[in-house]
Every structure is written in C-alpha cells, then in structure tokens.
Design an enzyme around this catalytic site. Structure first.
Site, PDB file in Angstrom:
ATOM      1  CE  LYS A  55      28.529 -83.994 -54.685  1.00  0.00           C
ATOM      2  NZ  LYS A  55      27.944 -84.945 -53.428  1.00  0.00           N
TER       3      LYS A  55
ATOM      4  CB  SER B  26      30.584 -87.902 -52.909  1.00  0.00           C
ATOM      5  OG  SER B  26      29.224 -87.142 -52.953  1.00  0.00           O
TER       6      SER B  26
ATOM      7  CB  SER C 295      28.006 -86.901 -49.589  1.00  0.00           C
ATOM      8  OG  SER C 295      28.390 -88.307 -50.070  1.00  0.00           O
TER       9      SER C 295
END
Length: 526
Positions: A76, A171, A195
């Site tokens: 990420k 996210s 997330s």
C-alpha cells in the site's frame, strides 16, 4: 500458476517448476492487462525483475531464504519504500521518495519477496471505498467476474455496462484488488478502523488485522498512532499466517511493539472444534445489516454448532458509542499527525512568499483534499482548550470501556467472536459516491473500528457469493496477541465454506492460461 496460493507457488519455486523471473514476468504482464482496475499507483518493474534475478541465483545455489523467496507482493502506498515514490495518494506527497524502507517492507525484502509496486488507496488512508485519492478510484475485480456478469444478465442488465463497476472498499482497496486479480500473492494494507478487512470482504480475499504491537508501524505514514496496524491481504488464511510470521516481532524503531521474539509458524489443521466457544455479539445485529449477510452470519454460527462448538450470544454493551468515540479520537490524532506536512521539510510546498503563515496555509490547501482538511478541522475542534475535556478526554474513557467489554467477554470463556465484516456486499461506484466520505466511513466501519480501539486481532474471511454474485465476508475477533489461535479457527472455517475462485476468463480471454487450472468450488453456506 498465478491463481495458486503463496505456499503452493513457493513449493513449485523450490522444486524448480517455475523460476522467480518467470513468475515475476507473469505478474507484471497481468498488472498491465488489468491496469484499468487502477490497483497500482506505481509499478516497480525494474526493481522486481532485479529482485527476481537475485532470487533465481539463490535457488540455483540451494540457498532459498524461505517461503517468501521469489514471491511477488504489493505494498500500500502509505508505507515508505526506499527509492520508490510514496504518495499516500495525495498531492501533498506526490513525488516524495523516502530514503528508507518501512520495517515491514524491509522484512519482506529480507526474505526475498519481489516488490511489484505500490497500491492505490483513499488519500492518507481516510476512507472506506478507495475512491478519494488523487489517482482516481480503484475498481473491484469482481465487477468483471463471470459470476457477477451472469447474475446481471439474469436481471436484464447490460453485460457491458461499465458504469456500474463496483467499489473495492477501503482504504486498502488497491491491495485487495491486486490480490483478488492475481497480480501478486500477498499485499500489505493498513488498518486503522477496518481498512484491511473492509476491502478484503468486498474483494473476496482474506484480510488480517494483527494485534496492536505485534507488527511494527515504523515507516507506515501515520493516520492514528494508537490504532494504526499494518494489515495483510492474501487469498487464503495459511498465506496470511506465513506473512504474519515474517512481519511479527519487536522493532527497536517502534516502542509499541512487543519485546518477545516471534518465530514464524505454520497453522495446524484443526479437526475438532467441540472445545471452542464462539461468541455472537447481539449488538452487531443492526437494522442496516443486509438480509443476506445476516443469513450467512447465522448459518456460519450454525456450522460451528453442528460440529460441536459452543455458540453463545454475548453482549458488548458500549458498542453504540463506539463509532462516535472512534470519530473523536481518530480526527484528533489526524489533526496532530497532519501538522507535520507544512511544506518545509518534505512533500508539496506552495510558491507563496508573502509570509511563512501564508505559505503554510496555501501548501495545505493545495496539498490536502476536502476529506483530509475536514478531518483536520474536526480534530482541531475537539482539541481546543474549551473542548478537550468534554470531547477528547471523554472519548478516551469510552474507549477504555469498549476495550473492557471485549476483555469481559473473553474472560467469560469465549475463544473467538464471530461477526459480519460489512453491512452488505460491494456497491456500484455511482451509488457509493451519493453520500459523503464521513457518512460512508461511519457506516462501513461499524463492525470493524471497535477492534482497533481495543487493540485486538481480527480477520475477515470470504464466505460465499451474494445473490448478485459478489463476495461476502465474515469477521473473526480474537484475544490480544492470540493471533495464531484466531487464524487456526479461521482456517478451519475457510476449509468448510470453500469460497469460489473469481472467474475472470471473459475479461481476459487472451490470458486464460493463468486461470485454466482453477475450479469453481461449491459453497456450503448457501
């Protein structure tokens, strides 16, 4: 080959059935073919191929570093990566290249993993859809699956109607999409209020949030220091355990990590669940919960009961306060953490030369989107001298009560809690953006954020497909630092439900060899 699990392909690498370079090239090819998903912000092709070359040399000498040697992974884009741009999907950090690796990234590289690239997210990980970053929204691979498209045909929808593509959740949506679309075998996400688990549920993969303090946060660009945890996304529970075994342990650069060393572990196959006690929190049965998720939750509980486990309803009495408490604490820490982005040391800097104050203001106005600025404003409000006691301090006290609720339940004899992960399956992007980020996050974090406030481990496991042909996941919550026990239970459950493999042949008919060995398994809970 790309449809196999991490552990399966690791065995094939060791046996010489495929080389790290061949595996890397296949993943890179698929990343290019699925570029429209927008899962990756940066594809580190040259870096990955160089790492594959080094891995190949080790295999030829019989000096494999372990199960991750030669395995393609993704990270990420809120984890620092040395020499590779790290943006947090924000104009504030666009072009920023860190001089060091996050501890978790370095641990993966030390084991020979191949870094395929940095994945997309909501700006600074503030969101639940992976729709608010500057690089655009991430598309859920299941939008293009055979399962979903056939259901749409049956419901008289146009098969090629691309306007109804689905969100990934967030996210860490880029990481979830990357794993779901077979472009890597594992990916790092971050989990502050759900997330990692939320997009895992929507993309049909496993999403693990480890216990707070088990895995180092050093190099993870902070959102909420007291809740942030690096998350792990894989296609099966065993793979998540493999990655956790590499990442877990003390880090002198993160004082919140545990002091005791953690050894890599292999999950045993649980054959008898009769000694387990599974708790079902009654407060999680909310009016907003979809009937399909509720039905699968009930069937999952019945599955444990039919195999001899004790299933009992439990109470987490302060659940109704948790989302508000989370909002106060989250925005307060966000306001503090975002103060470092002032245009002086790194990241975006406005050209204003009127005054230092004007430069600060213009830099933050240009660098942050409305969502980030809104959370900063909320947090600063709660931290005002006249509001501090009434909001921030009270929220801290409520957080302790929420954590104690979990302690009391586990002390009563419950081994693992079973809950929904999300209210429903993934929704179309056009429907998702009808509500603002804050409203959506409050809805989507309802089952997940309390775990972060309590510091507990939790894992989302895909269970079955909805009537629309979309993944639904359920969440298991364990005692603090009992991550291995939690994963053993999750592995048993995963084996029982046999979640089906995503079918992407129609989308990539020129790439059918990637999926030719995959079989559609039956789903026992449907």
């Amino acid at each position: 080959m790309l449809g196999r699990t991490l552990r399966e392909v690791s065995v094939e690498l060791k046996q010489g059935q495929i080389t790290p370079t061949e595996l890397c090239q296949r993943c890179l090819s698929l990343i290019k073919k699925t570029k429209f998903l927008n899962a990756y912000i940066t594809v580190s092709e040259e870096v990955a191929l160089k790492q594959a070359e080094e891995s190949e040399k080790r295999y030829k000498k019989g000096h494999s570093l372990g199960d991750l040697d030669g395995i393609p992974i993704a990270v990420k884009d809120n984890f620092s990566t040395s020499g590779i741009e790290t943006t947090c999907a924000s104009n504030m950090l666009k072009g920023y290249v860190p001089p060091y690796n996050a501890t978790v990234v370095q641990k993966l590289l030390d084991q020979g993993a191949l870094l395929m690239g940095k994945t997309n997210l909501d700006e600074f990980a503030m969101g639940s859809g992976s729709t608010d970053g500057i690089f655009g929204p991430v598309k859920n691979p299941w939008s293009y699956s055979k399962q979903y498209r056939e259901k749409r045909k049956q419901n008289s929808h146009s098969e090629n109607e691309d306007s109804n593509w689905l969100i990934t959740g967030g996210s860490s949506g880029g990481s979830a999409a990357a794993v779901s679309a077979f472009t890597c075998f594992a990916a790092l996400g971050s989990d502050t209020g759900g997330s990692t688990r939320n997009p895992a549920a929507h993309c049909g993969v496993v999403g693990l949030k480890p216990s707070y303090g088990l895995v180092s946060r050093h190099g993870l660009i902070p959102l909420v220091n007291s809740m942030d945890v690096p998350g792990i996304l894989t296609r099966c529970v065993d793979d998540a355990a493999t990655v956790l075994g590499v990442l877990a342990g003390h880090d002198p650069k993160d004082s919140t990590t545990i002091q005791d060393p953690v050894k890599p572990f292999t999950l045993p196959s649980l054959t008898d669940v009769s000694k387990l006690c599974i708790g079902i929190p009654k407060e999680y049965l909310t009016p907003e919960l979809s009937s399909e998720v509720q039905s699968l939750w009930s069937k999952a509980a019945n599955l444990f009961e039919s195999e001899g486990a004790k299933v009992t309803e439990v109470s987490l009495p302060h659940t109704s306060y948790s989302i508000v408490c989370y909002h106060v604490l989250c925005t307060s820490e966000v306001a503090s953490n975002m103060a470092r982005f002032d245009g002086l040391e790194y990241g975006h800097r406005c050209d204003s030369d009127v005054s230092t104050e004007a430069m600060y203001a213009a830099t933050r106005r240009e660098g942050f989107n409305d969502v980030v600025r809104g959370r900063i404003l909320s947090g600063n409000f709660f931290l005002l001298k006249e509001n501090y006691e009434n909001y921030f301090v009270k929220a801290q006290k409520v957080r302790r009560l929420i954590a104690n609720d979990f302690v009391n339940v586990f002390n009563s004899g419950v081994d693992v809690l079973l809950t929904p992960t999300t209210l429903s399956e993934a929704v179309p992007y056009t429907e998702f953006i009808k509500e603002d980020n804050r409203t959506r996050s409050a809805q989507d974090d309802i089952f997940t954020q309390a775990v972060n406030m309590a510091g507990l481990p939790a894992v989302s496991v895909p269970v079955a497909l909805s009537s629309q042909g979309l993944p639904i996941g359920l969440q298991f919550i364990g005692r603090a630092f009992c991550d291995q026990q939690l994963l053993i239970v999750a592995k048993w459950f995963e084996k029982q439900v046999q979640f089906p493999v995503i079918q992407l042949q129609e989308l990539m008919d020129d790439c059918s060899s990637v999926f030719e060995n995959e079989k559609l398994a039956s789903v026992s809970l449907k």
